[in-house]
Design a protein around this motif. Structure first.
Motif, PDB file in Angstrom:
ATOM      1  N   LEU A  18       0.845  -1.192   0.000  1.00  0.00           N
ATOM      2  CA  LEU A  18       0.000   0.000   0.000  1.00  0.00           C
ATOM      3  C   LEU A  18       0.882   1.243   0.000  1.00  0.00           C
ATOM      4  O   LEU A  18       1.704   1.422   0.892  1.00  0.00           O
ATOM      5  CB  LEU A  18      -0.891   0.013   1.246  1.00  0.00           C
ATOM      6  N   ARG A  49      -1.874  -4.567  -4.659  1.00  0.00           N
ATOM      7  CA  ARG A  49      -1.147  -3.302  -4.557  1.00  0.00           C
ATOM      8  C   ARG A  49      -2.121  -2.170  -4.811  1.00  0.00           C
ATOM      9  O   ARG A  49      -2.911  -2.231  -5.766  1.00  0.00           O
ATOM     10  CB  ARG A  49      -0.012  -3.260  -5.580  1.00  0.00           C
ATOM     11  N   LYS A  50      -2.071  -1.168  -3.954  1.00  0.00           N
ATOM     12  CA  LYS A  50      -2.946  -0.014  -4.106  1.00  0.00           C
ATOM     13  C   LYS A  50      -2.203   1.260  -3.705  1.00  0.00           C
ATOM     14  O   LYS A  50      -1.247   1.208  -2.936  1.00  0.00           O
ATOM     15  CB  LYS A  50      -4.181  -0.141  -3.208  1.00  0.00           C
ATOM     16  N   ILE A  52      -3.350   4.952  -2.045  1.00  0.00           N
ATOM     17  CA  ILE A  52      -4.484   5.559  -1.339  1.00  0.00           C
ATOM     18  C   ILE A  52      -4.070   6.920  -0.789  1.00  0.00           C
ATOM     19  O   ILE A  52      -2.906   7.136  -0.464  1.00  0.00           O
ATOM     20  CB  ILE A  52      -5.004   4.608  -0.223  1.00  0.00           C
ATOM     21  N   ILE A  59      -7.214   4.698   4.429  1.00  0.00           N
ATOM     22  CA  ILE A  59      -6.144   3.738   4.728  1.00  0.00           C
ATOM     23  C   ILE A  59      -6.729   2.542   5.463  1.00  0.00           C
ATOM     24  O   ILE A  59      -6.489   1.379   5.090  1.00  0.00           O
ATOM     25  CB  ILE A  59      -5.040   4.403   5.575  1.00  0.00           C
ATOM     26  N   VAL A  62      -8.864   0.005   3.281  1.00  0.00           N
ATOM     27  CA  VAL A  62      -8.062  -0.912   2.475  1.00  0.00           C
ATOM     28  C   VAL A  62      -7.400  -1.960   3.363  1.00  0.00           C
ATOM     29  O   VAL A  62      -7.457  -3.163   3.080  1.00  0.00           O
ATOM     30  CB  VAL A  62      -6.996  -0.147   1.656  1.00  0.00           C
ATOM     31  N   VAL A  63      -6.773  -1.523   4.452  1.00  0.00           N
ATOM     32  CA  VAL A  63      -6.060  -2.458   5.323  1.00  0.00           C
ATOM     33  C   VAL A  63      -7.025  -3.459   5.962  1.00  0.00           C
ATOM     34  O   VAL A  63      -6.727  -4.659   6.043  1.00  0.00           O
ATOM     35  CB  VAL A  63      -5.220  -1.705   6.379  1.00  0.00           C
ATOM     36  N   TRP A  66      -7.817  -6.089   3.486  1.00  0.00           N
ATOM     37  CA  TRP A  66      -6.686  -6.997   3.313  1.00  0.00           C
ATOM     38  C   TRP A  66      -6.524  -7.935   4.508  1.00  0.00           C
ATOM     39  O   TRP A  66      -6.152  -9.088   4.338  1.00  0.00           O
ATOM     40  CB  TRP A  66      -5.416  -6.206   3.055  1.00  0.00           C
ATOM     41  N   VAL A  75       0.875  -7.019   5.183  1.00  0.00           N
ATOM     42  CA  VAL A  75       0.630  -5.742   4.519  1.00  0.00           C
ATOM     43  C   VAL A  75       1.817  -4.845   4.823  1.00  0.00           C
ATOM     44  O   VAL A  75       2.201  -4.690   5.983  1.00  0.00           O
ATOM     45  CB  VAL A  75      -0.668  -5.076   5.035  1.00  0.00           C
ATOM     46  N   SER A  77       3.071  -0.944   4.018  1.00  0.00           N
ATOM     47  CA  SER A  77       2.747   0.352   3.417  1.00  0.00           C
ATOM     48  C   SER A  77       4.007   1.203   3.345  1.00  0.00           C
ATOM     49  O   SER A  77       4.968   0.992   4.086  1.00  0.00           O
ATOM     50  CB  SER A  77       1.674   1.083   4.233  1.00  0.00           C
ATOM     51  N   THR A  89      -0.483   7.690   8.579  1.00  0.00           N
ATOM     52  CA  THR A  89      -0.429   6.228   8.470  1.00  0.00           C
ATOM     53  C   THR A  89      -0.243   5.547   9.823  1.00  0.00           C
ATOM     54  O   THR A  89      -0.953   4.574  10.108  1.00  0.00           O
ATOM     55  CB  THR A  89       0.667   5.798   7.475  1.00  0.00           C
TER      56      THR A  89
END
Length: 182
Positions: A18, A49-50, A52, A59, A62-63, A66, A75, A77, A89
């Protein structure tokens, strides 16, 4: 001495990458691409894969997805770990952790100090576990990504690395849930 035990098999880990950025795209995401290149070169699998924006809800969304995905073990980032107003983050990740791996950020800053001196104090790299998934938040610089992967993660995500590694813990990360169901 720590190192690779060649009598143990290599186990490919499924990793999602990420990038947290308001400005990056897949075409110019050097740090995210560096992670992808390194994890694949080590024999691991890129599961997703992203990119954001620097927004806690985005954040975390998405996490969380996942973490629920059984095809993702880890994961990683890159970006958003500094101290400016847009750097969120660590806050997004810390709220999701069931357990923080405090030593990850400490070790990262110790290794980084050897290369960039006291500037490493501006990094809030962090690691933890949630829902049986390892989560690592790295700074957005390509150098920091290389340091974290080459000096920490490549070893801890290799089942052959001894005396211990994160891979051998996968099956035990949710022991508390198994006990509570008994």
């Amino acid at each position: 001495m720590p190192g690779i035990d060649t009598s143990r098999p290599f186990i490919a880990v499924r990793i999602a990458v990420l990038t947290v950025s308001d400005t990056r795209t897949l075409d110019d995401d050097r740090s995210g691409q560096t992670l992808v290149d390194r994890l694949e070169a080590a024999g691991h699998i890129l599961s997703d894969r992203k990119i954001i924006r620097d927004e806690i809800p985005d954040i975390q969304s998405v996490v969380k997805d996942w973490i629920k995905n059984e095809d993702i073990d880890v994961v990683i980032s890159t970006g958003g770990t500094g101290v400016t107003g847009r750097d969120v983050t660590p806050e997004a990740f810390l709220a999701l952790y069931e357990k923080e791996i405090a030593g990850f950020g400490e070790l990262f800053r110790m290794l980084s100090y050897q290369k960039i001196g006291t500037s490493t104090i501006q990094s809030r790299a962090t690691g933890g576990v949630a829902g049986g998934t390892f989560l690592f938040a790295l700074p957005g610089s390509t150098g920091a990504v290389k340091d974290a992967w080459d000096d920490i993660l490549v070893h801890q995500l290799d089942y052959r690395f001894m005396p211990c590694n994160f891979v051998e813990l996968f099956d035990r990360l949710q022991e508390h849930e198994k006990r509570s169901k008994s």
